[in-house]
Write an enzyme that holds these catalytic residues in place. Structure first.
Site, PDB file in Angstrom:
ATOM      1  CB  THR A  21      -7.042  23.913 -13.295  1.00 43.49           C
ATOM      2  OG1 THR A  21      -6.978  24.720 -12.129  1.00 43.49           O
ATOM      3  CG2 THR A  21      -5.849  24.170 -14.190  1.00 43.49           C
ATOM      4  N   GLY A  34      -5.957  25.929  -5.909  1.00 48.51           N
ATOM      5  CA  GLY A  34      -5.310  25.800  -4.595  1.00 48.51           C
ATOM      6  C   GLY A  34      -4.002  25.027  -4.728  1.00 48.51           C
ATOM      7  CG  MET A  49      -8.535  21.495   3.949  1.00 50.80           C
ATOM      8  SD  MET A  49      -7.270  22.286   2.942  1.00 50.80           S
ATOM      9  CE  MET A  49      -7.450  23.970   3.512  1.00 50.80           C
ATOM     10  N   GLY A  50     -11.611  19.180   2.383  1.00 49.26           N
ATOM     11  CA  GLY A  50     -12.424  18.444   1.405  1.00 49.26           C
ATOM     12  C   GLY A  50     -13.861  18.893   1.532  1.00 49.26           C
ATOM     13  NE  ARG A  84      -4.112  24.373  -0.673  1.00 45.89           N
ATOM     14  CZ  ARG A  84      -5.029  25.342  -0.690  1.00 45.89           C
ATOM     15  NH1 ARG A  84      -6.296  25.049  -0.412  1.00 45.89           N
ATOM     16  NH2 ARG A  84      -4.721  26.562  -0.996  1.00 45.89           N
ATOM     17  CB  ILE A 128      -5.034  18.073  -0.829  1.00 44.76           C
ATOM     18  CG1 ILE A 128      -6.154  19.077  -0.535  1.00 44.76           C
ATOM     19  CG2 ILE A 128      -3.689  18.758  -0.884  1.00 44.76           C
ATOM     20  CD1 ILE A 128      -6.132  19.598   0.892  1.00 44.76           C
ATOM     21  CG  ASP A 129     -10.155  18.670  -2.397  1.00 44.40           C
ATOM     22  OD1 ASP A 129      -9.704  18.621  -1.243  1.00 44.40           O
ATOM     23  OD2 ASP A 129     -10.708  19.679  -2.862  1.00 44.40           O
TER      24      ASP A 129
HETATM   25  O1  F6P Z   1      -7.476  22.855  -2.993  1.00 45.08           O
HETATM   26  C1  F6P Z   1      -8.473  22.125  -2.400  1.00 45.08           C
HETATM   27  C2  F6P Z   1      -8.839  22.731  -1.067  1.00 45.08           C
HETATM   28  O2  F6P Z   1      -7.757  22.612  -0.174  1.00 45.08           O
HETATM   29  C3  F6P Z   1     -10.081  22.153  -0.465  1.00 45.08           C
HETATM   30  O3  F6P Z   1      -9.887  20.935   0.202  1.00 45.08           O
HETATM   31  C4  F6P Z   1     -10.515  23.257   0.443  1.00 45.08           C
HETATM   32  O4  F6P Z   1     -11.889  23.193   0.674  1.00 45.08           O
HETATM   33  C5  F6P Z   1     -10.145  24.495  -0.331  1.00 45.08           C
HETATM   34  O5  F6P Z   1      -9.110  24.101  -1.204  1.00 45.08           O
HETATM   35  C6  F6P Z   1      -9.683  25.661   0.494  1.00 45.08           C
HETATM   36  O6  F6P Z   1      -9.468  26.732  -0.353  1.00 45.08           O
HETATM   37  P1  F6P Z   1      -8.694  28.071   0.007  1.00 45.08           P
HETATM   38  O7  F6P Z   1      -7.235  27.788  -0.008  1.00 45.08           O
HETATM   39  O8  F6P Z   1      -9.087  29.010  -1.092  1.00 45.08           O
HETATM   40  O9  F6P Z   1      -9.164  28.472   1.364  1.00 45.08           O
END
Ligand code: F6P
Length: 355
Positions: A111, A10, A175-176, A280, A132-133
């Site tokens: 990764t 991500g 998110m998280g 993000r 971001i996590d």
């Molecule tokens: O990259 C981490 C993250 O933003 C998590 O916090 C979230 O659960 C996930 O990616 C969301 O993923 P996607 O962009 O595939 O929906």
């Protein structure tokens, strides 16, 4: 010297800033450096999709969000543990065909796992911790985290005024999925009354009691809830079982369920706000820009010293590195006794589990 750079998983703010710092420092150390920009993460390495990029083309992308190389999610299991390891073999073969001296890999947990595997198979790798996590083992912070904290904090700030005007409960879903760092930091920074994170399973009746108290005191209540927040019953299930149960109930996260329960139990209007991928997107925060500069420039130093099989880390303000083999597959989660959780508790922030 020839380096392949890829960004995987991500995206987040700061990916371009780190590459910019690396390219600047690398070009100063080795003016003849050649850079293969590998397209869309490991996918580009599997299919040998890349373009040569002049170091100076990275120089002015500091402020740009996302990644100029593109990214993709390639879960470790599917990538490495597939029959006969075809994809891993393709990556090794393409690394050789591209004539790379080393690979710079920017990514999160998955990764890093793949990077550790490729490193154990003889590829020379320097990794950089993004997400971001903030859940990568061995580093205080990952880049991208603080930018997301800024966004989530602003969301909490903004819902407070409307919550106060309407005397409502506002739940902001942050998110998280596994790690509650973003919710914890934003919750404290944004003045949330209640913080719900996956690492501390909650009890809905206790949340309702806390909301009632807060509401009586100040007339409204703000909840910061991680998308992975779960109740005590769900915490006893495996991830697969939990997801299945939620799918049957037509929900992906607990947020709407919590909001509905609050409305039913207390008869207080409750709204859910989901900032989602806004967390993000966009430019890196000034703090992230600084750690991106430190981490990117440090990666160039590691390359000059031929120090491979490592990932850059930030520990107590100092940049250093960890061996990929030592951190791959480990997750840095919030512990219920973490000092920030304690700080929040000291200020009366409720985590959904105590009376
Ligand atoms: O990259 C981490 C993250 O933003 C998590 O916090 C979230 O659960 C996930 O990616 C969301 O993923 P996607 O962009 O595939 O929906």
């Amino acid at each position: 010297m020839k380096v392949g750079i890829l960004t995987s998983g991500g995206d987040c703010a700061g990916l371009n800033a780190v590459m910019s710092a690396f390219a600047k420092a690398m070009a100063a150390i080795e003016p003849k450096i050649e850079i293969c920009g590998i397209i869309n993460g490991y996918d580009g390495l599997i299919n040998r999709k890349y373009r040569m990029i002049k170091p100076e083309d990275f120089f002015d992308i500091l402020k740009l969000g996302g990644t100029i190389l593109g990214t993709s999610r390639q879960p470790y299991k599917k990538l490495i543990q597939v029959e006969e390891n075809t994809k891993a073999a393709q990556m090794k073969e393409n690394y050789r065909k591209m004539g790379l001296d080393f690979l710079l890999v920017l990514g999160g947990q998955g990764t890093h796992k793949t990077a550790a595997f490729l490193s154990s198979e003889g590829l020379k790798i320097i990794a950089l911790p993004k997400t971001i996590d903030n859940d990568i083992w061995g580093t205080d912070f990952t880049f991208g985290f603080h930018s997301a904290v800024n966004v989530a904090t602003e969301c909490l700030d903004r819902v407070q005024t409307t919550a106060a005007s309407h005397r409502r409960v506002m739940l902001v879903e942050i998110m998280g999925n596994k790690a509650g760092w973003l919710t914890l930091y934003a919750g404290i920074g944004g003045g949330a009354d209640i913080i719900l994170i996956p690492e501390i399973p909650h009890d809905i009746d206790k949340i309702a009691r806390a909301v009632e108290c807060v509401e009586k005191q100040k007339g409204f209540c703000v909840i910061a809830a991680a998308e992975g927040a779960m109740d005590k019953e769900e915490a006893l299930l495996s991830k697969k079982e939990r997801m299945q149960k939620r799918a049957e109930a037509g929900e992906k996260t607990a947020s709407n369920r919590i909001a509905k329960a609050i409305e039913e139990k207390l008869n207080i209007e409750t709204r859910v706000v989901v900032p989602g991928h806004i967390q993000r997107g966009g430019s890196p925060s000034p703090y992230d820009r600084v750690i991106c500069a430190q981490m990117g420039a440090y990666a160039a130093k590691l390359a000059a010293e031929r120090c491979f099989g490592v990932t850059v880390a930030l520990n107590s303000g100092k940049i250093n590195f960890n061996n990929l083999a030592d951190i791959a597959g480990k997750t840095k989660l919030v512990t219920p006794k973490h000092e920030l959780v304690q700080t929040a508790r000291d200020m009366g922030i409720f985590f959904g589990e105590l009376c």
